[in-house]
Design a protein around this motif. Sequence first.
Motif, mmCIF file in Angstrom:
data_model
loop_
_atom_site.group_PDB
_atom_site.id
_atom_site.type_symbol
_atom_site.label_atom_id
_atom_site.label_comp_id
_atom_site.label_asym_id
_atom_site.label_seq_id
_atom_site.Cartn_x
_atom_site.Cartn_y
_atom_site.Cartn_z
ATOM 1 N N LEU A 8 1.974 137.323 24.271
ATOM 2 C CA LEU A 8 0.946 137.791 23.359
ATOM 3 C C LEU A 8 1.299 139.144 22.734
ATOM 4 O O LEU A 8 0.977 139.406 21.575
ATOM 5 C CB LEU A 8 -0.395 137.898 24.085
ATOM 6 N N ALA A 9 1.953 140.017 23.501
ATOM 7 C CA ALA A 9 2.258 141.360 23.012
ATOM 8 C C ALA A 9 3.370 141.362 21.976
ATOM 9 O O ALA A 9 3.349 142.168 21.029
ATOM 10 C CB ALA A 9 2.634 142.271 24.172
ATOM 11 N N GLY A 59 -5.271 144.333 19.321
ATOM 12 C CA GLY A 59 -5.567 143.172 18.494
ATOM 13 C C GLY A 59 -4.731 141.950 18.789
ATOM 14 O O GLY A 59 -4.687 141.011 17.977
ATOM 15 N N ARG A 60 -4.078 141.934 19.948
ATOM 16 C CA ARG A 60 -3.292 140.749 20.322
ATOM 17 C C ARG A 60 -4.191 139.636 20.845
ATOM 18 O O ARG A 60 -3.787 138.501 20.970
ATOM 19 C CB ARG A 60 -2.243 141.106 21.380
ATOM 20 N N LEU A 61 -5.416 140.011 21.188
ATOM 21 C CA LEU A 61 -6.453 139.043 21.535
ATOM 22 C C LEU A 61 -7.516 139.100 20.444
ATOM 23 O O LEU A 61 -7.789 140.178 19.890
ATOM 24 C CB LEU A 61 -7.091 139.386 22.892
ATOM 25 N N PRO A 62 -8.120 137.981 20.106
ATOM 26 C CA PRO A 62 -9.141 137.998 19.040
ATOM 27 C C PRO A 62 -10.329 138.866 19.440
ATOM 28 O O PRO A 62 -10.765 138.850 20.591
ATOM 29 C CB PRO A 62 -9.536 136.522 18.915
ATOM 30 N N ALA A 68 -14.046 139.651 24.802
ATOM 31 C CA ALA A 68 -14.661 140.810 25.441
ATOM 32 C C ALA A 68 -15.172 140.464 26.842
ATOM 33 O O ALA A 68 -14.968 141.228 27.792
ATOM 34 C CB ALA A 68 -15.810 141.327 24.572
ATOM 35 N N ILE A 69 -15.801 139.303 26.966
ATOM 36 C CA ILE A 69 -16.287 138.863 28.284
ATOM 37 C C ILE A 69 -15.111 138.623 29.227
ATOM 38 O O ILE A 69 -15.156 138.990 30.404
ATOM 39 C CB ILE A 69 -17.140 137.588 28.142
ATOM 40 N N GLY A 70 -14.054 138.011 28.710
ATOM 41 C CA GLY A 70 -12.863 137.777 29.525
ATOM 42 C C GLY A 70 -12.267 139.075 30.030
ATOM 43 O O GLY A 70 -11.841 139.166 31.189
ATOM 44 N N LEU A 71 -12.230 140.099 29.172
ATOM 45 C CA LEU A 71 -11.699 141.397 29.581
ATOM 46 C C LEU A 71 -12.584 142.037 30.647
ATOM 47 O O LEU A 71 -12.084 142.623 31.616
ATOM 48 C CB LEU A 71 -11.596 142.312 28.363
#
Length: 317
Positions: A8-9, A59-62, A68-71
């Motif tokens: 992802l990075a 911004g590598r994750l939408p 946000a919940i996943g984080l």
Amino acid sequence: LTYFFIRLATGKEKPAVISALIIATMPMVTIYSHLMMLEVPLLAGVTTMVAGFYLYALGRLPRSIFSAIGLIVAFILGALTKLPALPVAWGIIVAFILLSSIIFWRERFYKHFLKPELILPFAASAGALAAAIWLIEKYFQINMITFFVDQSQGGQAGNPIRQALQLAWDHRGFYLRDFQHMPFLSMVWFGSVLVYAIWKRSPLSLLLALWTGITYVAFSGVNPQVPQYIMPIYAPLAIATALMIAAISELVPKPNEGQLISGFLTLWVVASQIIATPRSEGYGWRAGQTGQEDATRIIAEQAFLFTGDDRKQQGPP
């Protein structure tokens, strides 16, 4: 975790696969992944928090409610693996925010961190950890904060941060001993972090350098001396090594030759790690214990299929 982080990075598959192969065969990780202990979950917890923050902030994750919940969930689970996990992860992240904002000021890199929702995982993980500490004290009469601070101070009075730094320095011989048993591999691991930081001078290379340094100081600055305490250091080492192998192969103009070079270097590192497992300080320390530590000896002996070393007879009967 290292695979998905690099994938992802950087958007590249090859270093992601290489990192997974490297961390899966690192001696300390191999030994302790077969034992019912908290060190490998600690490795996963710190890695999840640091990697998750980096990916979301950049911004590598939408930027969505699900991400946000996943984080938030990742931070909560990571914080609950072991008490030091959260402060160490916070230290790495805060140091990265400050230094990257200063170093890459002209690129306005600081704008990546101006997302209000980034405060949520910090607040949620702190709340979860506080609740766990309260429950442990209520039902088991153990104050985990006092216990951890006493460890950090080594039973001495004074500034806990200064005492932890002093302990980290005093323990340098013990915690470097495992790397001294594998000098060439250690040069590859730490050399990759250093060279990649100097070569690329990117936010990712800065993160890996901070991740490695802060992890070593934080987890070696406690008593008692236990080799697996610095387990979280192996994630940035594996990531940096994989990125260096991929970067070296990309210097070759012909793709086929580059693939051959990356394959050879990966095989060399993985095979060297497997062969070095019985020489690891982690193996010697755990196999020297009694009773339930037989599992460590059995796991480590598997590596002697590659060497035939006489030390396979060490350990408890």
